[in-house]
Enzyme design. Structure first.
Site: not given
Length: 608
Positions: A2, A27, A74, A100-101, A481, A485, A488, A504, A603
């Protein structure tokens, strides 16, 4: 992924690298490590867990040197263990690198390298890179890195040291951000400018395919064919205080409370009162271009996708242009239809979100003009887009986005107003909206004053296991949203749903153990939402209503009311989201969660 930090110069590298890693902790990560050249070789130290554990390990076994690389990981391939932490080395320990990647063909590379006699000691895809460089031909480290990367499918932000090429640091980029920091007789590397802001404000953003070669006093950038590439030196405008807590217990709370100013910053210099429009020169759209738009596609992920849903309502109402809002991760794998008059808008706080970037590229390949709405100057989306809007919200450290979300909505409102005025929105309607936008920062301040009430509410609901968030029209995305939150940062299961769709299916969940949050400001669908509240009440659900001041007495219907200041319906999502951010924050704190660094999250998602 990360986080990456690198240093080469005359100072003590470990202390600089550790401080850089500390500034990248926001992050999200699960392990940390560094490698330092000490004049005799490359020394590696790494740990599973936080940067503080790495600091303790270095206190027990100090490392000295004036060049080095460091990383917070990460996990993508392999468990978050010390063995799998970066940096990774080759068979002899002469080469160390951080990455990273994702190396998509890592399994095939690993099998071929093992047949050649290489010994792997981790479960990661990254380790294959170290062995590839070890085996590659070349008289310099950069030549070997370039040769090795020819065999790699996937993405990388890469920093490499070698015993055989001391006093040099090699950096490469494809699909994962990495930048250089230019100091006086010293150079820095980082995946995020916040890691090096303490030392320099001058940065060079690398493009895909770039390989940078750093020595203590100089750097140059080449492509894979060793052709020198010129890259501009940019200045970072925000200061160190923007990435410090400033007396707040958490960055998330700081960033929630900064929203009056961040909304003001997104608006600054862009409201044209007499003309009832927005000044958005960065869009690079002429009046003729605006007239020719027949369709808009918004691509985004997560919170930015929710902002895009709000933007759809605003653009369709003000500019009368049909809008589709797509998950970027799904959009890029569908057939891209070439439809004349299509404008694509990519939304990303970091400007580096891998799925959004690739969706934007796919849209361009199909013939669409592309715009970016980003918060980070110099980010890849900002550089590759045909135009766009910078949020100017300042660095967002908390993993769960707050101030960037409200600034994204404001930017989309400005865009909708600008397009609307170009396409027939009446002058008076434009002027009214400009006036409402101008007072929006003060309305947000008043919404933040509700925090004590929201905190008391959090104390009553912190032990719950499920929440349902409901809203209609513009405030359905706010419900999504709000639920996100809570998920998360508190790890409570929560779902956002259109209020009318509750009948429904989700209504089966309603009982006395299900708190239901209604986002219900005064607007054209308010009476419809009241009917949905009645349906929940009839089934014993507990109702928390986020409603506007002055829109009736709800005390007989709801269990708790949060009364936000009234504003124009189009602007209400900026205000209704404030108490939901505060509710999620205070519930997470009461549950003892790591608010700024939620488990399993990063992040900036720079891998698929």
């Amino acid at each position: 992924m990360c986080g990456i930090v690198g240093y080469i110069g005359a100072r003590d590298a470990p202390s600089i690298l550790l401080e850089g890693l500390r500034r990248l902790e926001y992050r999200g990560y699960d392990s940390a490590g560094l490698a330092v050249q000490n004049g005799r070789g490359v020394v590696v130290r790494k740990v599973a867990g936080r940067v503080e554990r790495l600091r303790d390990a270095l206190a027990q076994q100090p490392v000295q040197g004036t060049s080095g690389i460091a990383h917070t990981r990460w996990a993508t391939h392999g468990a978050p263990t010390e063995r799998n932490a970066h940096p990774h080395t080759d068979c002899t320990g002469a080469i160390a690198l951080v990455h990273n990647g994702i190396v998509e063909n890592a399994d095939a590379l690993r099998a071929a390298l093992e047949r050649s006699g290489h010994r792997f000691v981790t479960d990661t895809d990254t380790e294959a890179l170290a062995h590839l460089i070890e085996e590659a031909k070349g008289t310099t480290l950069e030549a070997r890195v370039a040769a090795a990367l020819e065999h790699v499918d996937g993405t990388y932000g890469l920093a490499v040291l070698s015993v055989d090429d001391p006093g040099k640091l090699v950096v490469a980029r494809r699909g994962s951000p990495v930048l250089l920091g230019i100091g006086e007789n010293e150079l820095f590397v980082a995946s995020d400018a916040s890691a090096i802001l303490e030392h320099t404000r001058s940065v060079v953003y690398l493009d895909d395919g770039d390989i940078a070669v750093l020595t203590p006093t100089a750097y140059h950038v080449v492509d894979s064919q060793s052709h020198v590439q010129l890259r501009a030196v940019d200045d970072i405008e925000w200061d160190l205080g923007a990435i410090e807590l400033g007396g707040y217990p958490h960055f998330m709370l700081k960033e929630i409370c900064e929203q009056p100013e961040t909304v003001r910053s997104t608006l600054r210099g862009r409201l044209v009162f007499d003309a009832g429009t927005a000044r958005l020169d960065g869009l690079n759209l002429t009046a003729e271009d605006c007239a020719q738009i027949r369709r808009i596609v918004i691509v985004a992920c997560g919170t930015s996708w929710h902002a895009g849903l709000v933007g759809r309502y605003a653009i369709e109402e003000l500019a009368r242009i049909p809008v589709d809002v797509e998950y970027a991760s799904e959009y890029r794998y569908r057939p891209q239809l070439h439809l004349p008059g299509t404008l694509t808008i990519a939304i990303s706080q970091s400007g580096e979100t891998a799925d959004t970037l690739e969706a934007m590229r796919a849209a361009r390949a199909s013939g669409s003009r592309v715009l970016g709405i980003v918060n980070v100057v110099g980010s890849t989306i900002a550089r590759e887009a045909d135009g766009g809007i910078y949020l100017h919200a300042g660095p967002e450290i908390g993993v769960a986005s707050t101030k960037a979300f409200t600034s994204q909505i404001v930017a989309l409102l400005l865009c909708a107003m600008h397009l609307g005025r170009q396409r027939g929105l009446p002058l008076e309607a434009g002027r009214d909206l400009v006036c409402e936008l101008a007072r929006l920062p003060r309305v947000v301040e008043r919404a933040l004053a509700l925090e004590p009430q929201v905190k008391a509410l959090a104390q009553r609901y912190a032990a719950e296991r499920n929440f349902l968030y409901l809203g209609r029209a513009l405030n359905f995305p706010v419900a999504l949203e709000g639920a996100l939150k809570l998920k998360e940062i508190s790890y409570i299961h929560a779902e956002g749903y259109p209020a009318a769709e509750m009948k429904h299916g989700p209504i089966a969940l309603i009982d006395a153990n299900m708190p239901v949050v209604f986002v219900a400001p005064k607007d054209e669908v308010f009476q419809k939402v009241l009917c949905n509240m009645q349906e929940v009440k009839a089934r014993g659900g507990r109702i928390i209503a986020v409603a506007s001041e002055g829109n009736g007495d709800l005390s007989a219907l709801v269990d708790h009311e949060i009364r936000i200041p009234a504003t124009a319906p189009l602007l209400s999502p900026v205000v209704t989201t404030i108490p939901l951010q505060l509710l999620a924050y205070h519930i997470a704190v009461l549950r003892g969660c790591d608010v700024d660094r939620p488990r399993n999250l990063a992040k900036s998602v720079t891998v698929e």
